[in-house]
Write a protein that holds these residues in place. Structure first.
Motif, mmCIF file in Angstrom:
data_model
loop_
_atom_site.group_PDB
_atom_site.id
_atom_site.type_symbol
_atom_site.label_atom_id
_atom_site.label_comp_id
_atom_site.label_asym_id
_atom_site.label_seq_id
_atom_site.Cartn_x
_atom_site.Cartn_y
_atom_site.Cartn_z
ATOM 1 N N GLU A 1 27.886 30.851 31.631
ATOM 2 C CA GLU A 1 29.181 30.974 32.308
ATOM 3 C C GLU A 1 29.014 31.013 33.828
ATOM 4 O O GLU A 1 28.046 31.574 34.352
ATOM 5 C CB GLU A 1 29.901 32.251 31.849
ATOM 6 N N GLY A 2 29.988 30.440 34.526
ATOM 7 C CA GLY A 2 29.996 30.498 35.981
ATOM 8 C C GLY A 2 29.561 29.192 36.621
ATOM 9 O O GLY A 2 29.395 28.166 35.950
ATOM 10 N N GLU A 3 29.378 29.217 37.935
ATOM 11 C CA GLU A 3 29.012 28.021 38.681
ATOM 12 C C GLU A 3 27.518 28.013 39.007
ATOM 13 O O GLU A 3 26.933 29.039 39.336
ATOM 14 C CB GLU A 3 29.818 27.949 39.987
ATOM 15 N N LEU A 4 26.943 26.831 38.933
ATOM 16 C CA LEU A 4 25.533 26.670 39.264
ATOM 17 C C LEU A 4 25.339 26.687 40.772
ATOM 18 O O LEU A 4 26.179 26.203 41.529
ATOM 19 C CB LEU A 4 25.000 25.357 38.689
ATOM 20 N N GLY A 5 24.208 27.228 41.210
ATOM 21 C CA GLY A 5 23.910 27.312 42.631
ATOM 22 C C GLY A 5 23.360 26.023 43.202
ATOM 23 O O GLY A 5 23.116 25.038 42.488
ATOM 24 N N LYS A 6 23.120 26.018 44.465
ATOM 25 C CA LYS A 6 22.579 24.881 45.205
ATOM 26 C C LYS A 6 21.232 24.459 44.633
ATOM 27 O O LYS A 6 20.363 25.287 44.381
ATOM 28 C CB LYS A 6 22.417 25.285 46.677
ATOM 29 N N GLY A 7 21.074 23.162 44.413
ATOM 30 C CA GLY A 7 19.801 22.634 43.964
ATOM 31 C C GLY A 7 19.452 22.887 42.522
ATOM 32 O O GLY A 7 18.326 22.609 42.099
ATOM 33 N N VAL A 8 20.396 23.404 41.734
ATOM 34 C CA VAL A 8 20.141 23.719 40.325
ATOM 35 C C VAL A 8 20.696 22.610 39.438
ATOM 36 O O VAL A 8 21.857 22.216 39.572
ATOM 37 C CB VAL A 8 20.766 25.078 39.936
ATOM 38 N N CYS A 9 19.859 22.091 38.533
ATOM 39 C CA CYS A 9 20.281 21.031 37.621
ATOM 40 C C CYS A 9 20.146 21.504 36.173
ATOM 41 O O CYS A 9 19.722 22.631 35.910
ATOM 42 C CB CYS A 9 19.462 19.769 37.857
ATOM 43 N N ALA B 1 19.167 11.181 41.331
ATOM 44 C CA ALA B 1 18.923 12.472 41.982
ATOM 45 C C ALA B 1 17.596 12.452 42.724
ATOM 46 O O ALA B 1 17.498 12.885 43.883
ATOM 47 C CB ALA B 1 18.946 13.595 40.948
ATOM 48 N N PHE B 2 16.544 11.958 42.076
ATOM 49 C CA PHE B 2 15.224 11.899 42.700
ATOM 50 C C PHE B 2 15.245 10.989 43.917
ATOM 51 O O PHE B 2 14.748 11.349 44.998
ATOM 52 C CB PHE B 2 14.196 11.395 41.682
ATOM 53 N N THR B 3 15.843 9.809 43.758
ATOM 54 C CA THR B 3 15.836 8.806 44.825
ATOM 55 C C THR B 3 16.617 9.271 46.041
ATOM 56 O O THR B 3 16.162 9.110 47.190
ATOM 57 C CB THR B 3 16.403 7.476 44.302
ATOM 58 N N HIS B 4 17.783 9.834 45.828
ATOM 59 C CA HIS B 4 18.590 10.294 46.954
ATOM 60 C C HIS B 4 17.901 11.431 47.701
ATOM 61 O O HIS B 4 18.076 11.592 48.910
ATOM 62 C CB HIS B 4 19.974 10.722 46.465
ATOM 63 N N PHE B 5 17.083 12.204 46.978
ATOM 64 C CA PHE B 5 16.363 13.306 47.621
ATOM 65 C C PHE B 5 15.241 12.776 48.515
ATOM 66 O O PHE B 5 15.025 13.278 49.624
ATOM 67 C CB PHE B 5 15.786 14.254 46.565
ATOM 68 N N VAL B 6 14.508 11.767 48.039
ATOM 69 C CA VAL B 6 13.356 11.273 48.811
ATOM 70 C C VAL B 6 13.756 10.253 49.877
ATOM 71 O O VAL B 6 12.920 9.874 50.709
ATOM 72 C CB VAL B 6 12.276 10.652 47.888
ATOM 73 N N LYS B 7 14.993 9.821 49.870
ATOM 74 C CA LYS B 7 15.446 8.826 50.853
ATOM 75 C C LYS B 7 15.212 9.344 52.270
ATOM 76 O O LYS B 7 15.566 10.473 52.604
ATOM 77 C CB LYS B 7 16.924 8.525 50.647
ATOM 78 N N GLY B 8 14.593 8.525 53.089
ATOM 79 C CA GLY B 8 14.311 8.927 54.459
ATOM 80 C C GLY B 8 13.007 9.673 54.622
ATOM 81 O O GLY B 8 12.601 9.997 55.741
ATOM 82 N N HIS B 9 12.326 9.962 53.510
ATOM 83 C CA HIS B 9 11.026 10.630 53.544
ATOM 84 C C HIS B 9 9.949 9.652 53.099
ATOM 85 O O HIS B 9 10.227 8.510 52.741
ATOM 86 C CB HIS B 9 11.026 11.854 52.622
ATOM 87 N N GLY C 1 20.221 -0.367 44.102
ATOM 88 C CA GLY C 1 19.367 -0.276 45.276
ATOM 89 C C GLY C 1 18.406 0.891 45.258
ATOM 90 O O GLY C 1 17.722 1.162 46.262
ATOM 91 N N LEU C 2 18.309 1.583 44.124
ATOM 92 C CA LEU C 2 17.395 2.726 44.039
ATOM 93 C C LEU C 2 15.944 2.281 44.187
ATOM 94 O O LEU C 2 15.140 2.959 44.843
ATOM 95 C CB LEU C 2 17.586 3.471 42.710
ATOM 96 N N ARG C 3 15.610 1.149 43.585
ATOM 97 C CA ARG C 3 14.238 0.659 43.689
ATOM 98 C C ARG C 3 13.858 0.399 45.139
ATOM 99 O O ARG C 3 12.746 0.725 45.573
ATOM 100 C CB ARG C 3 14.047 -0.602 42.849
ATOM 101 N N ASP C 4 14.780 -0.170 45.903
ATOM 102 C CA ASP C 4 14.505 -0.457 47.312
ATOM 103 C C ASP C 4 14.260 0.829 48.102
ATOM 104 O O ASP C 4 13.343 0.897 48.936
ATOM 105 C CB ASP C 4 15.677 -1.230 47.932
#
Length: 464
Positions: free
Chosen positions: A170-178, A355-363, A388-391
């Motif tokens: 029950e309740g809302e998940l916090g930041k960064g929790v999947c 989720a993984f790709t958007h996190f590593v984008k720019g790194h 465009g995730l592969r790119d």
């Protein structure tokens, strides 16, 4: 009044054997190359044909390579098993999604995404993570090879009815929790035997807020706490996910199906054999430190010094830490890692790759890390390329591989070397699961992404 499990179970009972054992009708059986050859051999030895081949679907996944799939499989045993699956399906008239075809992939990814898995079904496969399909409101569970043969021969199975448990989050998940963090948290609290003897329904506001693919992750790992399977009541999220998929009902049949599926829920006064509630606010990004999925902690915690363990449990705990080369009280953050594996029937869907790709984008990928990013199906691979995730991955130093079970279980070429640490989005961290003497740390896609770009275990919230 009835639980969701009761409604589906009772409507599929063909015959009562005694007070607890029944003959249960199976709507769909999924098969792959590892646990089906012996079953087909058994049928042939008895002169029996597959009873209802149209209700069986096959996809090679465990043994297939995740690079150069256009070439013959190089490993002889794997090649033999895949060839046997293909010939058995051709002989029996079973629909198979061959390696390289647009529908191929991990069977527990392919079933839902094609619309073959539908609410209210009973589903089996000779694979423990069949529980994945329960996310769509099914009774889905793994079976042994002799039972695979039984279902092929009769479309039925003898089963003892399990007890029922409801786990509410029950309740809302916090930041960064999947969703992977949710199920790792639950298993860490209940233990690897906490669900033994039960079929679990996951419920509560935090569960209802999840996407369809996130729900599959939850049900996929329900068996890691000893449960027979996991399930989530179908709702509008389920219907929206299924609508228009290849094998889902169409037109008027779709409307009839939704009306029928909408009745699949536990009644307000339904009684479960056990009920447990967790607060979503207590859940943080998780990671395992030991050699079973119950040995998990929040990523910012230290490895515990468990109290009240009996002698055998303490020996097992100490042995696990020795294998991982960790110590009680160690901080997980900052520990160096060698490999990152994103994929499997737990976290190999398009949402996981996004989720993984958007996190590593720019790194950039850390130089000390070897990363295997493996889509769960050809459809996931196609979407990753089209979106465009592969790119983005390639720009960050990663390579998108081809679909398959890959490094989840070391039955193919993707094996973690001895002594190396792998942050894996798969489901099991047993000794040698990813290769002889490999060391596995289970986590969700965001924790895996943070480790991949820093080279050490990192709290993803620090980089968000």
């Amino acid at each position: 009044m009835n639980t969701l499990f009761d409604k589906i179970w009772d409507s599929h009972v063909v015959k009562h054997i005694d007070n607890s054992t029944v003959v249960l009708y199976i709507d769909r059986q999924y098969i792959h190359e590892v646990t089906s050859p012996q079953a087909f051999a058994g049928l042939r030895s008895r002169g029996i044909k597959v009873f209802r081949p149209e209700q069986v679907t096959a996809s090679p996944d465990h043994n297939i390579p995740t690079i150069n799939q256009h070439l013959p499989i190089s490993e002889p045993q794997s090649a033999k098993q895949v060839a046997e699956l293909e010939s058995n399906c051709a002989e029996s008239g079973i629909n198979i999604f061959p390696i390289g075809s647009e529908r191929n992939g991990i069977i527990h990814v392919v079933g839902p995404q094609t619309g073959l898995t539908q609410p209210g079904m009973t589903i089996v496969c000779g694979d423990s993570h069949t529980s994945t399909h329960g996310a769509m409101g099914c009774i889905a569970f793994g079976i042994g090879t002799s039972e695979v043969e039984m279902v092929l021969a009769s479309q039925c199975l003898m089963q003892t009815k399990p007890k029922t448990m409801r786990i509410n989050v029950e309740g809302e998940l916090g930041k960064g929790v999947c969703s992977k963090d949710i199920i790792l948290y639950i298993i860490s609290k209940m233990g690897t035997g906490g669900g033994t003897g039960y079929f679990i329904e996951f419920a509560g506001s935090a569960i209802r807020s999840l996407s369809m693919e996130a729900r599959m992750t939850i049900c996929n790992m329900s068996i890691e706490m000893g449960a027979r399977g996991g399930m989530i009541a179908p709702d509008q999220t389920t219907f929206d996910y299924l609508k228009g998929r290849e094998f889902a009902p169409q037109g008027e049949e779709w409307e009839k199906a939704v009306k029928r599926w909408s009745k699949l829920y536990s009644e307000p006064d339904a009684v479960f054999d056990k009920e447990v509630t967790f607060d979503a606010a207590d859940i943080k990004p998780m990671i395992t430190y030991g050699t079973n999925p119950g040995m998990g902690i929040a990523i910012d915690q230290n490895i515990p010094s468990p109290k009240d363990l009996d002698t055998a449990a303490q020996v097992s705990f100490d042995k696990s830490l020795e294998y991982m080369n960790f110590k009680q009280g160690d901080q997980m953050i900052g520990k160096p890692i060698d490999y990152v594996f994103v994929g499997s029937c737990t976290n190999g869907r398009i949402e996981d790759l996004r989720a993984f790709t958007h996190f590593v984008k720019g790194h950039k990928k850390a130089d000390n890390v070897t990363a295997w990013i493996v889509p769960g199906s050809k459809e996931v691979e196609r979407l990753a390329i089209e979106e465009g995730l592969r790119d983005i991955l390639e720009e960050a130093g990663f390579k998108l591989r081809q679909p398959g079970c890959s490094a989840c279980l070391a039955m193919n070429e993707d094996k973690i070397p001895a002594g190396k640490y792998c942050v894996a989005t798969s489901n099991r961290n047993f000794e040698g699961r990813q290769g002889p003497n490999s060391r596995t740390l289970l986590a969700g896609p965001l924790v895996a992404a943070a480790a991949a770009i820093t080279g050490v275990i990192t709290d993803p919230r620090d980089l968000m």
